[in-house]
Each structure stands twice: as structure tokens, then as C-alpha cells.
Design a protein around this motif. Structure first.
Motif, PDB file in Angstrom:
ATOM      1  N   ILE A 115       0.843  -1.199   0.000  1.00  0.00           N
ATOM      2  CA  ILE A 115       0.000   0.000   0.000  1.00  0.00           C
ATOM      3  C   ILE A 115       0.880   1.253   0.000  1.00  0.00           C
ATOM      4  CG2 ILE A 115      -2.092  -1.048   0.938  1.00  0.00           C
ATOM      5  CD1 ILE A 115      -1.252  -0.023   3.714  1.00  0.00           C
ATOM      6  N   ASP A 116       2.181   1.065  -0.253  1.00  0.00           N
ATOM      7  CA  ASP A 116       3.082   2.214  -0.365  1.00  0.00           C
ATOM      8  C   ASP A 116       3.912   2.088  -1.649  1.00  0.00           C
ATOM      9  OD1 ASP A 116       4.516   4.510   0.165  1.00  0.00           O
ATOM     10  OD2 ASP A 116       5.902   3.535   1.561  1.00  0.00           O
ATOM     11  N   LYS A 146      -1.762   2.994  -5.969  1.00  0.00           N
ATOM     12  CA  LYS A 146      -2.238   2.924  -4.583  1.00  0.00           C
ATOM     13  C   LYS A 146      -3.763   2.933  -4.483  1.00  0.00           C
ATOM     14  CE  LYS A 146      -1.611   4.961  -0.047  1.00  0.00           C
ATOM     15  NZ  LYS A 146      -0.731   5.747   0.794  1.00  0.00           N
ATOM     16  N   ASP A 147      -4.420   3.825  -5.227  1.00  0.00           N
ATOM     17  CA  ASP A 147      -5.886   3.885  -5.093  1.00  0.00           C
ATOM     18  C   ASP A 147      -6.548   2.619  -5.652  1.00  0.00           C
ATOM     19  OD1 ASP A 147      -5.189   4.763  -7.590  1.00  0.00           O
ATOM     20  OD2 ASP A 147      -6.174   6.707  -7.444  1.00  0.00           O
ATOM     21  N   TYR A 150      -6.232   0.019  -2.850  1.00  0.00           N
ATOM     22  CA  TYR A 150      -7.208   0.274  -1.776  1.00  0.00           C
ATOM     23  C   TYR A 150      -8.623  -0.108  -2.205  1.00  0.00           C
ATOM     24  CZ  TYR A 150      -4.457   2.485   1.907  1.00  0.00           C
ATOM     25  OH  TYR A 150      -3.597   2.700   2.943  1.00  0.00           O
ATOM     26  N   LYS A 151      -8.960   0.230  -3.444  1.00  0.00           N
ATOM     27  CA  LYS A 151     -10.301  -0.077  -3.943  1.00  0.00           C
ATOM     28  C   LYS A 151     -10.539  -1.594  -3.948  1.00  0.00           C
ATOM     29  CE  LYS A 151     -13.241   1.141  -7.850  1.00  0.00           C
ATOM     30  NZ  LYS A 151     -13.244   1.680  -9.212  1.00  0.00           N
TER      31      LYS A 151
ATOM     32  N   GLU B  43      -6.636   5.492   4.504  1.00  0.00           N
ATOM     33  CA  GLU B  43      -7.615   4.665   3.786  1.00  0.00           C
ATOM     34  C   GLU B  43      -8.818   5.519   3.364  1.00  0.00           C
ATOM     35  OE1 GLU B  43      -7.965   0.984   5.844  1.00  0.00           O
ATOM     36  OE2 GLU B  43      -9.845   0.506   4.864  1.00  0.00           O
ATOM     37  N   MET B  46      -7.845   7.799   0.529  1.00  0.00           N
ATOM     38  CA  MET B  46      -7.850   7.143  -0.786  1.00  0.00           C
ATOM     39  C   MET B  46      -9.274   7.024  -1.343  1.00  0.00           C
ATOM     40  SD  MET B  46      -4.903   6.562  -1.994  1.00  0.00           S
ATOM     41  CE  MET B  46      -4.278   8.051  -1.235  1.00  0.00           C
ATOM     42  N   LYS B  49     -10.103  10.344  -2.616  1.00  0.00           N
ATOM     43  CA  LYS B  49      -9.357  10.628  -3.852  1.00  0.00           C
ATOM     44  C   LYS B  49     -10.048  10.002  -5.064  1.00  0.00           C
ATOM     45  CE  LYS B  49      -4.887  10.350  -6.144  1.00  0.00           C
ATOM     46  NZ  LYS B  49      -5.316   9.542  -7.280  1.00  0.00           N
ATOM     47  N   LEU B  50     -10.544   8.777  -4.895  1.00  0.00           N
ATOM     48  CA  LEU B  50     -11.236   8.113  -6.014  1.00  0.00           C
ATOM     49  C   LEU B  50     -12.463   8.923  -6.444  1.00  0.00           C
ATOM     50  CD1 LEU B  50     -11.013   4.391  -4.860  1.00  0.00           C
ATOM     51  CD2 LEU B  50     -10.014   5.322  -6.946  1.00  0.00           C
ATOM     52  N   SER B  81       3.970   8.865   3.373  1.00  0.00           N
ATOM     53  CA  SER B  81       4.801   7.833   2.754  1.00  0.00           C
ATOM     54  C   SER B  81       6.291   8.134   2.954  1.00  0.00           C
ATOM     55  CB  SER B  81       4.446   7.778   1.264  1.00  0.00           C
ATOM     56  OG  SER B  81       5.033   6.697   0.658  1.00  0.00           O
ATOM     57  N   MET B  84       7.340   7.425   6.562  1.00  0.00           N
ATOM     58  CA  MET B  84       7.470   5.979   6.807  1.00  0.00           C
ATOM     59  C   MET B  84       8.785   5.457   6.249  1.00  0.00           C
ATOM     60  SD  MET B  84       3.618   4.483   6.176  1.00  0.00           S
ATOM     61  CE  MET B  84       3.739   4.585   4.439  1.00  0.00           C
TER      62      MET B  84
END
Lengths: 218, 134
Positions: A115-116, A146-147, A150-151, B43, B46, B49-50, B81, B84
Motif C-alpha cells: 500500500i506504499d 495505490k488507489d 485500496y479499492k 484509507e 484514498m 481521492k477516487l 509515505s 514511513m
């Protein structure tokens, strides 16, 4: 607390499903719809279950891995990232037990989606796999947008988790291992940070392998 | 007497060591707890964002504002990111004081990221709500 609650519910559902069936059939998660067909004048109604949709990612060898590579395979999916300082090291140590149990079985695969993707390049994923002692084509470390990841996680792989918890969001980084059958249906979700649940996953993979007739959904 | 004294010194040393380890673990956990909270927010980010991507792709008056929110969302996600990637959980070769100092600074950094993430999540959610996007 949220995690313990959702895991308990998932386990409770497993227990009830197994006792209802009276055998070792695993439940089928996700949405379902009845489809009525007429063949030779006979009308029958079948249940069509939700399946993991087509996807395309790149693995640690820079090869494209898609749903086509998983046709007729049982697989376990999880979501991680290589620089994760908290749960991922424990998850991947536990996933190594799954890998060691099935690494010579061509019908079983493991998919770890990063996820990164910004930092987890193919090179980084290969180094990570090497450090874990993973070789060959049983365990793929996958990278994509990434999206998209997640989806796929929320809408498809983690249906068992999101259905059984009352709290919204935050499932992807909770360390779940998701079991998918040969027909692309989700058959279980396990807390990948708990060795006893990972042992249950290993046992359930063997149950799925032995499954012959189409399973009955719950 | 000498034996008792020696044992007492050893126990004291062991206690000091255990205490330092516990301090380091507590400081480490306080950093990763914020990190895990942000991962849950990421999460949601994201998901937003979609929806923003979909709105920005349409020919609507909100298109430009949607693109501006996408930039903020991407910036927050990217900052997380990068943190991390740079965070060193092993802290090899560092003394106890250096580890505590490092983890203290990382806590400040990750808390700032949490604020940035909250602003991006709630702001983009408000924008989507105002444009009747679910």
C-alpha cells in the motif's frame, strides 16, 4: 478494541457456519444474487456469488501478475508495506509459516499487495522477499497504483471484515489475511498478527483443497 | 558481605537496563500508535481521492476545485509515505539517550502529519458532500 471485536465476530460467524453445515465447508463471503435459468423446459435457480474482479499488478521479479495467473488456484492475500514499523513484520513472519506449508504446492499462492507503491518499487520488493527467504513463484509481492489497491482491498478482498464490524473504515492496515478459493470467492479472513489464526488459515486451505462439490453460502 | 554487595549492584544494573528498555519501547509505541491511526485515515483519504478523480474528470463547475483538493490529498499521502520511508525503527548503534531523543522528534513529526492528514480528509470530505458526491 475495534479489531478484537471484528475478529471475534468473524470467528463467531465461522463457528456458526461450520455447525450449520454439519461438515467442514467454509463460508462464502460477499454479495450474492439468485439467477433463474430454463434448460430443457426445467427452471432452476442458482446463487451467483461475488468474486474478486480482474486485476493486474507487477511482482518482485518485474513480471505482470493478473487474475489470469490465479485461475484454478487457492490463494491468500494481504496488504502491507516494506517500511511498516508496527504490524507488518509480525504479519509477514506469520505468513512465512503459510509459505513454508505450501511452497511446493503449485495450486496455492500468496499475494502481498504493497500500500506504499511510492517507495516499494520492484527492486525494494525483491530485496524484501530475499530478506524473508522467499524465492520462486509461490509468494508474489505486488505493486500497483495505490488507489487501485485500496479499492480492490475494500470493495472485494475485505468484504468479510467490513461486513462483520460496526466501525467504518480502517481495515486495510489491520493485518488481515484473506483466503480466496479456486472460483475467486472470499472464503475467510484471519488476523495475520495472531499465530493461532494463521494456523487456522493453514487448516482451512487444506479444507478448501479437499472441497469437491460447490460450497453452500451462508 | 562482599557477595551481597555484588548481587545488589548486579540487580540494580539489571533494573536500570530493563527500565531503559521499557522507556524505549513506550516511546516507540507512542510513535507507531500515531502512525497506525494515520494509516486508517489514509484509507479514507484514498476513498475521497477516487471520488475526487471521478469529479475532476467530468465537465462540471467543481472540476478545478476537485483538482485542487486532489493535490492536497496527494501531498498529505506523500508526506506520510516519505516519513514511513525515512523512519528508522531499528535505531542500530544509538545510545539510550539518542534513541529517546530520536523517538521524541519522530513523535512530533508524525503528530504534524496526523494534523495534515486530518485537514486533507475532512476538507475533501466536506467538499465532496457540498457537491453531493458519495
Amino acid at each position: 478494541m475495534k479489531k478484537i471485536f471484528s475478529v471475534t465476530l468473524v470467528l463467531a460467524l465461522f463457528a456458526s457456519c461450520k455447525s450449520n453445515n454439519g461438515d467442514n465447508t467454509l463460508p462464502i463471503y460477499g454479495s450474492r444474487r439468485p439467477v433463474t435459468k430454463t434448460v430443457n423446459g426445467q427452471t432452476t435457480t442458482d446463487t451467483v456469488y461475488a468474486t474478486i474482479p480482474p486485476f493486474k499488478f507487477v511482482d518482485q521479479y518485474n513480471d505482470t501478475i493478473s487474475d489470469k495467473n490465479l485461475a484454478g488456484k487457492i490463494y491468500v492475500a494481504d496488504f502491507f508495506f516494506t517500511s511498516c514499523p508496527s504490524i507488518c513484520p509480525v504479519m509477514q513472519r506469520n505468513m512465512l509459516n503459510v509459505y513454508n506449508a505450501f511452497k511446493t504446492d503449485p495450486d496455492i499462492k500468496i499475494l502481498s499487495f504493497t500500500i506504499d507503491p511510492k517507495y516499494d518499487s520492484v527492486k525494494v520488493l525483491k530485496k524484501y522477499a530475499d530478506k524473508l527467504g522467499v524465492s520462486g513463484n509461490t509468494w508474489w509481492f505486488l505493486q500497483g497504483k495505490k488507489d487501485t489497491t485500496y479499492k480492490l482491498a475494500e470493495k472485494n478482498f475485505l468484504v468479510a471484515v467490513s461486513r462483520d464490524t460496526t466501525a467504518p473504515g480502517g481495515y486495510v492496515h489491520q493485518g488481515y489475511f484473506v483466503l480466496v478459493d479456486k472460483e475467486k470467492r472470499v472464503r475467510g479472513a484471519y488476523d495475520g498478527t495472531q499465530p493461532d489464526q494463521v494456523n487456522q488459515l493453514i487448516a482451512d486451505i487444506k479444507t478448501l483443497k479437499a472441497e469437491r462439490a460447490p460450497a453452500v453460502g451462508q | 558481605m562482599k557477595k551481597v554487595f555484588f548481587t545488589a549492584i548486579c540487580l540494580l544494573f539489571l533494573y536500570a537496563c530493563t527500565d531503559k528498555k521499557a522507556q524505549e519501547q513506550a516511546a516507540f509505541d507512542s510513535v507507531t500508535n500515531v502512525h497506525d491511526k494515520i494509516m486508517g485515515e489514509d484509507e479514507q483519504l484514498m476513498k475521497n481521492k477516487l471520488l475526487l478523480d471521478s469529479l475532476a474528470g467530468k465537465n462540471t463547475p467543481a472540476k478545478d476545485s476537485a483538482s485542487a483538493w486532489i493535490n492536497k490529498v496527494v501531498l498529505a499521502d506523500s508526506a506520510m509515505s516519505t516519513w514511513m520511508h525515512n523512519f528508522d525503527p531499528d535505531m542500530k548503534g544509538k545510545s539510550h539517550d539518542q534513541k529517546m531523543d530520536y523517538l521524541g522528534k519522530q513523535k512530533q513529526l508524525v503528530k504534524r502529519l496526523d494534523t495534515q492528514m486530518n485537514v486533507a480528509v475532512s476538507g475533501s470530505a466536506d467538499f465532496l458532500r457540498k457537491n453531493h458526491i458519495k
